[in-house]
Scaffold this active site. Structure first.
Site, PDB file in Angstrom:
ATOM      1  CG  HIS A   1      22.356  59.210  63.605  1.00  0.00           C
ATOM      2  ND1 HIS A   1      23.190  58.130  63.406  1.00  0.00           N
ATOM      3  CD2 HIS A   1      22.768  59.792  64.748  1.00  0.00           C
ATOM      4  CE1 HIS A   1      24.064  58.076  64.398  1.00  0.00           C
ATOM      5  NE2 HIS A   1      23.828  59.069  65.218  1.00  0.00           N
TER       6      HIS A   1
ATOM      7  CG  ASP B   1      24.945  60.346  58.856  1.00  0.00           C
ATOM      8  OD1 ASP B   1      24.887  61.427  59.481  1.00  0.00           O
ATOM      9  OD2 ASP B   1      24.582  59.260  59.353  1.00  0.00           O
TER      10      ASP B   1
ATOM     11  CD  GLU C   1      20.643  56.510  58.820  1.00  0.00           C
ATOM     12  OE1 GLU C   1      20.568  55.789  59.832  1.00  0.00           O
ATOM     13  OE2 GLU C   1      21.601  57.273  58.604  1.00  0.00           O
TER      14      GLU C   1
ATOM     15  CG  ASP D   1      24.712  56.705  55.893  1.00  0.00           C
ATOM     16  OD1 ASP D   1      25.526  56.018  56.558  1.00  0.00           O
ATOM     17  OD2 ASP D   1      23.638  57.114  56.367  1.00  0.00           O
TER      18      ASP D   1
END
Length: 180
Positions: free
Chosen positions: A156, A161, A9, A7
């Site tokens: 988040h 996540d 960000e 994941d």
């Protein structure tokens, strides 16, 4: 099945204009989530020409990562080779893999690297197959549906996540009758 769940960000939604601010990943080995095999780092975001990018307040509001937090973090140029070594050509899984994989393709290319996992699997698509009558397939809805919880402060944030996405992937594959 052996996969790397990952994941990102970011500073925004465009792989070409926006930067990566955090990468989280872990491996599923022989169908079991292995949290000892993890990758987790903040990233100091840079633009196409290597110039520093600021994290807009809207993005910070989503993931809680501030410009101060990434000030001393490694740059994509430093982090991406390490992350690609961690992936090591394995198949990857992400919740909305088109977004995360798109960022990885653009940012790897920008630094003379190639994003070439063996395959890309998407837990959004798997959720749609497993729960065709449901309308919502975001990570919160999927976690609720599967009885999964985020670590405190983990939603988040890349690794938080990833932990839920990895568990969701295993459960979705079981539900769909596909051996992990």
């Amino acid at each position: 099945m052996n996969v790397v769940v990952f994941d990102l960000e970011t500073t925004g939604l465009s792989p070409e204009r926006d930067g990566i601010v955090e990468i989280g990943a872990l491996r599923i080995v022989d169908g079991q989530v292995d949290e000892t095999q993890k990758f987790e780092t903040l990233v100091r975001p840079t633009g196409e020409g290597g110039q520093p990018l600021l994290i807009p307040w809207r993005a910070e509001r989503v993931h809680g990562i501030s410009n101060e937090m990434v000030r001393g973090a490694p740059t994509p140029e430093e982090v991406l080779p390490e992350f690609l070594d961690f992936v090591n050509g394995w198949p990857v899984v992400a919740h909305n893999v088109g977004f995360d994989g798109g960022f990885m393709r653009v940012h790897a290319r920008r630094h003379g690297l190639e994003w070439q996992p063996a395959a890309e699997h998407c837990t959004v698509q798997l959720s749609r197959r497993a729960f065709p009558r449901e309308r919502a397939h975001n990570l919160n809805a999927l976690a609720d549906r599967l009885g999964l919880n985020f670590a405190p402060g983990g939603r988040h944030r890349s690794f938080g996540d990833v932990q839920v996405t990895a568990q969701a992937y295993v459960r979705l594959m079981e539900r769909l009758g596909v051996g992990v």
